[in-house]
Design an enzyme around this catalytic site. Structure first.
Site, PDB file in Angstrom:
ATOM      1  N   ASP A  80       0.880  -1.155   0.000  1.00  0.00           N
ATOM      2  CA  ASP A  80       0.000   0.000   0.000  1.00  0.00           C
ATOM      3  C   ASP A  80       0.934   1.225   0.000  1.00  0.00           C
ATOM      4  O   ASP A  80       2.132   1.090   0.310  1.00  0.00           O
ATOM      5  CB  ASP A  80      -0.857  -0.067   1.275  1.00  0.00           C
ATOM      6  CG  ASP A  80      -1.668   1.181   1.495  1.00  0.00           C
ATOM      7  OD1 ASP A  80      -2.309   1.651   0.544  1.00  0.00           O
ATOM      8  OD2 ASP A  80      -1.672   1.690   2.639  1.00  0.00           O
ATOM      9  N   ASP A 137       0.000   5.043   1.052  1.00  0.00           N
ATOM     10  CA  ASP A 137      -0.182   5.960   2.177  1.00  0.00           C
ATOM     11  C   ASP A 137      -0.139   5.194   3.505  1.00  0.00           C
ATOM     12  O   ASP A 137      -0.930   4.280   3.716  1.00  0.00           O
ATOM     13  CB  ASP A 137      -1.518   6.690   2.022  1.00  0.00           C
ATOM     14  CG  ASP A 137      -1.821   7.576   3.213  1.00  0.00           C
ATOM     15  OD1 ASP A 137      -0.863   8.088   3.820  1.00  0.00           O
ATOM     16  OD2 ASP A 137      -2.998   7.744   3.552  1.00  0.00           O
TER      17      ASP A 137
END
Ligand code: B16
Ligand code: MG
Length: 220
Positions: free
Chosen positions: A11, A13
């Site tokens: 991922d 953020d």
């Protein structure tokens, strides 16, 4: 020792960099202009959630009803502010441990993929100057179902040419861990073990990511 581990899918953020503060500043400015209460606690609910769904969460406190067209204009306004803010990002904004993990993967010949629902992910990766480490970066514009649906992780694995069970997914949001597990991958959570209880393991940051131990776990 042979290992089945072929790819690690990250991922963005909260894992590779912290764009949440920029998202918060942009949403806060929009909410203030609309006279809607918004704070960092509400912002927590937006992590890993796509732009339009994030707007709907903010508008829960709005006394005014907006049409779909107006909502799209509001989301565009927030995104324009956000795009201005991320222009200031540099390689120094890569979170501790992330670069070392990407370098170790490259050295070991294990593929790295990116599964961010952000439509600005390419810009952020560019600003951080780490694009060379990723064999495939998901195009969020082409993903129809957001996390916790496994679509984005499965799309990245397919484009890497790796079976989901030979992938590790790394996420900081509960919805993201759900997506990884629904995709049939091994899930590493970054952050709070209580919030990320569905992960196979949880570590505080990528500084504690132990590639050798994972390779051994996937030993065939
Ligand atoms: P954009 P991730 C997510 O990134 C953020 O956590 C979330 O707060 C944001 O709303 C979403 O991207 C969409 O971003 O407006 O740039 O398309 O955690 O999936 O990397
Ligand atoms: Mg995240």
């Amino acid at each position: 020792m042979e290992s089945r581990l072929k790819a690690v899918i990250f991922d963005l953020d909260g894992v590779i960099t912290d764009t949440a503060t920029y998202h918060y500043r942009a949403w806060k400015q929009l909410a203030d202009e609309l006279g809607i209460y918004f704070d960092e606690k509400i912002n927590e609910r937006l992590k890993g959630i796509d732009r339009m769904t994030s707007l709907e969460i903010i508008l829960e406190r709005s006394p005014v009803q907006y049409t779909q067209e107006e909502k799209e204009a509001l989301a565009t306004k927030k995104n324009d502010l956000y795009k201005q803010l991320i222009q200031t990002m540099t390689p120094a904004d890569v979170l501790p441990g992330a670069l070392a993990v990407l370098q170790a993967l490259k050295q070991r010949g294990i593929l790295a993929g990116l599964a961010s629902v952000s439509k600005n992910a390419f810009t952020v990766i560019d600003k951080l100057q780490i694009g060379q480490y990723f064999a495939y970066i998901a195009d969020a514009a082409k993903i129809t179902k957001g996390k916790p649906d496994p679509e984005i992780f499965l799309t990245v694995a397919a484009n890497l040419g790796v079976a989901p069970q030979d992938c590790v997914g790394v996420e900081d949001a509960a919805a993201g861990i759900k997506a990884i597990k629904a995709a049939g991958m091994y899930g590493v959570g970054i952050g709070d073990p209580v919030m990320l209880k569905e992960a196979d393991e949880v570590i505080p940051s990528l500084e504690q990511f132990d590639l050798e131990r994972l390779l051994a776990r996937f030993a065939s």
